[in-house]
Design a protein around this motif. Structure first.
Motif, PDB file in Angstrom:
ATOM      1  N   TYR A 161       0.858  -1.185   0.000  1.00 19.98           N
ATOM      2  CA  TYR A 161       0.000   0.000   0.000  1.00 19.98           C
ATOM      3  C   TYR A 161       0.893   1.233   0.000  1.00 19.98           C
ATOM      4  CZ  TYR A 161      -3.300  -3.560   1.513  1.00 19.98           C
ATOM      5  OH  TYR A 161      -4.045  -4.719   1.588  1.00 19.98           O
ATOM      6  N   SER A 162       0.573   2.178  -0.876  1.00 21.73           N
ATOM      7  CA  SER A 162       1.374   3.406  -0.911  1.00 21.73           C
ATOM      8  C   SER A 162       0.490   4.616  -0.634  1.00 21.73           C
ATOM      9  CB  SER A 162       2.084   3.557  -2.261  1.00 21.73           C
ATOM     10  OG  SER A 162       1.177   3.760  -3.318  1.00 21.73           O
ATOM     11  N   PHE A 163       1.085   5.614   0.032  1.00 19.95           N
ATOM     12  CA  PHE A 163       0.367   6.813   0.477  1.00 19.95           C
ATOM     13  C   PHE A 163       1.124   8.042  -0.013  1.00 19.95           C
ATOM     14  CE2 PHE A 163      -0.631   3.332   3.210  1.00 19.95           C
ATOM     15  CZ  PHE A 163      -1.981   3.486   3.543  1.00 19.95           C
ATOM     16  N   HIS A 164       0.379   8.979  -0.617  1.00 17.99           N
ATOM     17  CA  HIS A 164       1.019  10.102  -1.315  1.00 17.99           C
ATOM     18  C   HIS A 164       0.290  11.417  -1.059  1.00 17.99           C
ATOM     19  CE1 HIS A 164       3.216   7.078  -3.756  1.00 17.99           C
ATOM     20  NE2 HIS A 164       2.101   6.390  -3.581  1.00 17.99           N
ATOM     21  N   ALA A 165       1.032  12.503  -1.222  1.00 13.59           N
ATOM     22  CA  ALA A 165       0.470  13.839  -1.034  1.00 13.59           C
ATOM     23  C   ALA A 165      -0.215  14.361  -2.288  1.00 13.59           C
ATOM     24  CB  ALA A 165       1.564  14.809  -0.593  1.00 13.59           C
ATOM     25  N   SER A 166       0.031  13.728  -3.435  1.00  8.77           N
ATOM     26  CA  SER A 166      -0.571  14.202  -4.684  1.00  8.77           C
ATOM     27  C   SER A 166      -0.839  13.048  -5.626  1.00  8.77           C
ATOM     28  CB  SER A 166       0.355  15.213  -5.376  1.00  8.77           C
ATOM     29  OG  SER A 166       1.524  14.557  -5.859  1.00  8.77           O
ATOM     30  N   ALA A 167      -1.760  13.294  -6.555  1.00  7.61           N
ATOM     31  CA  ALA A 167      -2.082  12.292  -7.567  1.00  7.61           C
ATOM     32  C   ALA A 167      -0.874  12.030  -8.459  1.00  7.61           C
ATOM     33  CB  ALA A 167      -3.265  12.767  -8.410  1.00  7.61           C
ATOM     34  N   GLU A 168      -0.091  13.067  -8.729  1.00  7.39           N
ATOM     35  CA  GLU A 168       1.080  12.929  -9.601  1.00  7.39           C
ATOM     36  C   GLU A 168       2.136  12.035  -8.959  1.00  7.39           C
ATOM     37  OE1 GLU A 168      -1.332  16.285 -10.602  1.00  7.39           O
ATOM     38  OE2 GLU A 168      -0.291  15.837  -8.706  1.00  7.39           O
ATOM     39  N   ASP A 169       2.358  12.230  -7.667  1.00 10.56           N
ATOM     40  CA  ASP A 169       3.349  11.410  -6.967  1.00 10.56           C
ATOM     41  C   ASP A 169       2.885   9.963  -6.913  1.00 10.56           C
ATOM     42  OD1 ASP A 169       5.877  11.380  -5.385  1.00 10.56           O
ATOM     43  OD2 ASP A 169       4.542  10.595  -3.843  1.00 10.56           O
ATOM     44  N   LEU A 170       1.594   9.758  -6.680  1.00 12.02           N
ATOM     45  CA  LEU A 170       1.059   8.392  -6.670  1.00 12.02           C
ATOM     46  C   LEU A 170       1.267   7.727  -8.025  1.00 12.02           C
ATOM     47  CD1 LEU A 170      -2.286   7.107  -5.189  1.00 12.02           C
ATOM     48  CD2 LEU A 170      -1.563   6.431  -7.456  1.00 12.02           C
ATOM     49  N   GLN A 171       0.986   8.426  -9.111  1.00 10.56           N
ATOM     50  CA  GLN A 171       1.111   7.836 -10.439  1.00 10.56           C
ATOM     51  C   GLN A 171       2.551   7.446 -10.751  1.00 10.56           C
ATOM     52  OE1 GLN A 171      -1.407   6.969 -12.333  1.00 10.56           O
ATOM     53  NE2 GLN A 171      -0.036   6.083 -13.883  1.00 10.56           N
ATOM     54  N   THR A 172       3.487   8.255 -10.321  1.00 10.45           N
ATOM     55  CA  THR A 172       4.904   7.936 -10.526  1.00 10.45           C
ATOM     56  C   THR A 172       5.274   6.648  -9.802  1.00 10.45           C
ATOM     57  OG1 THR A 172       5.503  10.274 -10.778  1.00 10.45           O
ATOM     58  CG2 THR A 172       7.271   8.749 -10.191  1.00 10.45           C
ATOM     59  N   TYR A 173       4.834   6.537  -8.561  1.00 13.92           N
ATOM     60  CA  TYR A 173       5.121   5.341  -7.763  1.00 13.92           C
ATOM     61  C   TYR A 173       4.400   4.126  -8.347  1.00 13.92           C
ATOM     62  CZ  TYR A 173       6.079   2.667  -3.470  1.00 13.92           C
ATOM     63  OH  TYR A 173       6.523   1.741  -2.561  1.00 13.92           O
ATOM     64  N   TYR A 174       3.172   4.325  -8.790  1.00 14.25           N
ATOM     65  CA  TYR A 174       2.363   3.263  -9.393  1.00 14.25           C
ATOM     66  C   TYR A 174       3.091   2.642 -10.583  1.00 14.25           C
ATOM     67  CZ  TYR A 174      -2.153   1.207 -10.988  1.00 14.25           C
ATOM     68  OH  TYR A 174      -3.179   0.369 -11.372  1.00 14.25           O
ATOM     69  N   GLU A 175       3.643   3.477 -11.432  1.00  8.63           N
ATOM     70  CA  GLU A 175       4.380   2.987 -12.598  1.00  8.63           C
ATOM     71  C   GLU A 175       5.686   2.312 -12.184  1.00  8.63           C
ATOM     72  OE1 GLU A 175       4.731   6.426 -15.053  1.00  8.63           O
ATOM     73  OE2 GLU A 175       2.581   6.528 -15.495  1.00  8.63           O
ATOM     74  N   CYS A 176       6.302   2.801 -11.116  1.00  6.31           N
ATOM     75  CA  CYS A 176       7.520   2.186 -10.591  1.00  6.31           C
ATOM     76  C   CYS A 176       7.226   0.767 -10.102  1.00  6.31           C
ATOM     77  CB  CYS A 176       8.084   3.042  -9.464  1.00  6.31           C
ATOM     78  SG  CYS A 176       9.553   2.358  -8.667  1.00  6.31           S
ATOM     79  N   VAL A 177       6.108   0.593  -9.417  1.00  6.86           N
ATOM     80  CA  VAL A 177       5.734  -0.742  -8.938  1.00  6.86           C
ATOM     81  C   VAL A 177       5.480  -1.683 -10.112  1.00  6.86           C
ATOM     82  CG1 VAL A 177       4.015  -2.071  -7.642  1.00  6.86           C
ATOM     83  CG2 VAL A 177       4.849   0.103  -6.738  1.00  6.86           C
ATOM     84  N   HIS A 178       4.908  -1.184 -11.184  1.00  5.09           N
ATOM     85  CA  HIS A 178       4.709  -2.014 -12.371  1.00  5.09           C
ATOM     86  C   HIS A 178       6.045  -2.560 -12.885  1.00  5.09           C
ATOM     87  CE1 HIS A 178       0.422  -0.687 -13.786  1.00  5.09           C
ATOM     88  NE2 HIS A 178       0.451  -1.153 -12.555  1.00  5.09           N
ATOM     89  N   GLU A 179       7.063  -1.721 -12.873  1.00  3.53           N
ATOM     90  CA  GLU A 179       8.395  -2.187 -13.287  1.00  3.53           C
ATOM     91  C   GLU A 179       8.919  -3.258 -12.332  1.00  3.53           C
ATOM     92  OE1 GLU A 179      11.079   1.048 -13.761  1.00  3.53           O
ATOM     93  OE2 GLU A 179       9.781   2.169 -15.139  1.00  3.53           O
ATOM     94  N   VAL A 180       8.724  -3.037 -11.043  1.00  7.83           N
ATOM     95  CA  VAL A 180       9.153  -4.010 -10.032  1.00  7.83           C
ATOM     96  C   VAL A 180       8.429  -5.339 -10.220  1.00  7.83           C
ATOM     97  CG1 VAL A 180       9.026  -4.555  -7.563  1.00  7.83           C
ATOM     98  CG2 VAL A 180       9.884  -2.327  -8.318  1.00  7.83           C
ATOM     99  N   TYR A 181       7.143  -5.273 -10.488  1.00  4.99           N
ATOM    100  CA  TYR A 181       6.371  -6.497 -10.703  1.00  4.99           C
ATOM    101  C   TYR A 181       6.897  -7.276 -11.901  1.00  4.99           C
ATOM    102  CZ  TYR A 181       2.645  -6.043  -7.223  1.00  4.99           C
ATOM    103  OH  TYR A 181       1.936  -6.025  -6.055  1.00  4.99           O
ATOM    104  N   GLY A 182       7.230  -6.558 -12.958  1.00  6.82           N
ATOM    105  CA  GLY A 182       7.793  -7.227 -14.125  1.00  6.82           C
ATOM    106  C   GLY A 182       9.059  -7.989 -13.778  1.00  6.82           C
ATOM    107  N   LYS A 183       9.912  -7.390 -12.930  1.00 11.54           N
ATOM    108  CA  LYS A 183      11.151  -8.049 -12.510  1.00 11.54           C
ATOM    109  C   LYS A 183      10.860  -9.273 -11.654  1.00 11.54           C
ATOM    110  CE  LYS A 183      13.805  -3.724 -12.497  1.00 11.54           C
ATOM    111  NZ  LYS A 183      14.510  -2.740 -11.626  1.00 11.54           N
ATOM    112  N   ILE A 184       9.891  -9.155 -10.747  1.00 12.13           N
ATOM    113  CA  ILE A 184       9.543 -10.271  -9.868  1.00 12.13           C
ATOM    114  C   ILE A 184       9.069 -11.469 -10.676  1.00 12.13           C
ATOM    115  CG2 ILE A 184       7.866 -11.067  -8.154  1.00 12.13           C
ATOM    116  CD1 ILE A 184       8.006  -8.210  -6.946  1.00 12.13           C
ATOM    117  N   PHE A 185       8.140 -11.243 -11.579  1.00  9.82           N
ATOM    118  CA  PHE A 185       7.591 -12.360 -12.354  1.00  9.82           C
ATOM    119  C   PHE A 185       8.639 -12.971 -13.281  1.00  9.82           C
ATOM    120  CE2 PHE A 185       3.582  -9.823 -11.591  1.00  9.82           C
ATOM    121  CZ  PHE A 185       3.150 -10.639 -10.556  1.00  9.82           C
TER     122      PHE A 185
END
Length: 408
Positions: A161-185
């Motif tokens: 779960y991630s918590f952010h002060a702005s929608a923009e910061d959340l979206q950046t982190y969201y895309e970062c997690v997608h990259e991490v997920y790709g590495k995990i799988f």
């Protein structure tokens, strides 16, 4: 580790009442034991695989600075009523009176709990963002518990779960997690497609799923082989790719992960706020990211298997090598094999059972450990090495065998 020191109840045949391939193989090979539909015990080998998958996940989450926590499985009705999900999750959530006139539920997910934790910490904009994750057993009253460990009523889940002060910061982190997920799988031997999907019972927003193409899958996705775009058919179907216009097809797939961008929904619904730079309280932006750890093991068992048994990728296999002695084991041969295993004790399963070599070889194929080393008098001190994935066999010197195992 010696075979006889572990509880590995292999069977001559797959259980007749199991319809899924992963369920058949994992039970026949002694990785899991089925108690009833959707509920499994994880035996020593299965637990080693689960722990290896968890290790991969932890390593990749550490790379983005996420903190691991552990939250309660038993949750109060009052918390879930804040979002209205006590009612909307009733069909899948186990809900009951705790014997003290309090309604509680077994955790199907943990958004409410983690948001409650963060709101009580009263963060400021300087504290954010947070990335908090856990690995915990979840419970869902799954009506379709027939796909082995891929669809359980009790299952191991990694939820971030991630918590952010702005929608923009959340979206950046969201895309970062997608990259991490790709590495995990990828590290777990799976090629997962980022797939657009509905939010289901979790959110009215669109979400993303990570889908692995497989005939054993329960989902249907629109997949474009030209650009890689994928979309769950629940969003509609099309003969062409919405992204590049090339021909697309509907294919079966296994969902192994998902991500949800909730925006400020939880911040508003549960009054989870932070103090901004002007000293005003603002709703926090929240997202959640899930990986079914036990489901992922089932997906690997579906994708990486043949007519002889399981074929584990080295990264999550219970052992790197399966060692056995073929033929008469004189003192010199026994000493050679024992010394080899001792040098790699944590990564080697030594079949020391008093059964025929043929029986050992059959079990080795069934268990699916990446490498098999056979010590035999006929090889004059050399070692027969077989790759489980390809079936390729080579005769190596002992030094070459050590190097082959170490390099895995």
């Amino acid at each position: 580790m010696n075979f006889h020191d572990l509880f590995i109840p292999t069977k001559n045949a797959a259980p007749a009442d199991e319809v899924s391939r992963n369920g058949q193989l994992l039970q026949q090979a002694g990785y899991v034991d089925k108690l009833h539909a959707g509920v499994y015990s994880w035996l020593p080998l299965g637990l080693r695989v689960l722990e290896n998958v968890a290790r991969v996940i932890r390593e990749e989450h550490a790379a983005i600075g996420a903190n691991e926590v552990l939250m309660p499985a038993l949750q109060p009705k009052t918390l879930w009523e804040e979002t209205g999900r006590w009612a909307t999750m009733r069909e899948v959530m186990y809900q009951f009176d705790d014997g003290h006139h309090h309604d509680v539920g077994l955790a199907a997910t943990h958004e409410e709990v983690i948001v409650d934790i963060v709101r009580r910490s009263q963060p400021t904009y300087r504290d954010l963002p947070y990335g908090l994750y856990q690995m915990q057993w979840k419970f869902r009253n799954e009506p379709r518990a027939k796909s082995g460990v891929m669809r359980g009523r009790e299952f191991l889940m990694k939820d971030l779960y991630s918590f952010h002060a702005s929608a923009e910061d959340l979206q950046t982190y969201y895309e970062c997690v997608h990259e991490v997920y790709g590495k995990i799988f990828k590290r777990c031997g799976l090629q997962a497609l980022i797939t657009e999907a509905s939010g289901g019972t979790f959110t009215k927003r669109h979400s993303h799923e990570f889908q692995v193409l497989s005939p054993a899958g329960e989902d249907n996705i629109l997949h474009c082989p030209s650009c890689g775009y994928a979309q769950n058919v629940e969003l509609g179907t099309s003969p062409t790719c919405p992204k590049c216009g090339a021909a697309a097809s509907i294919e079966k797939s296994i969902e192994v992960g998902n991500t949800f961008n909730f925006g400020d929904y939880y911040g508003t619904a549960m009054r989870c706020t932070f103090t901004d730079a002007q000293g005003k309280r603002q709703p926090i932006h929240v997202a959640s990211y899930g990986i079914g750890v036990s489901r992922l093991v089932g997906a690997v068992a579906e994708v990486h298997a043949d007519d002889r048994g399981l074929v584990w990728p080295a990264s999550i296999a219970p052992f790197r090598a399966h060692v056995l002695i073929a033929g008469k084991a004189d003192d010199a041969l026994q000493k050679q094999a024992s010394a080899f295993c001792a040098e790699h004790s944590a990564h080697v399963l030594f079949d020391d059972r008093e059964v025929s070599p043929g029986y050992k070889l059959k079990d080795a194929d069934l268990l699916g450990v990446p490498l098999r080393f056979v010590f035999s008098a006929r090889n004059n001190g050399r070692v027969e090495c077989t790759e489980r994935a390809t079936g390729t066999t080579t005769i190596l010197t002992e030094a070459e065998a050590h190097a082959r195992l170490t390099a895995l």
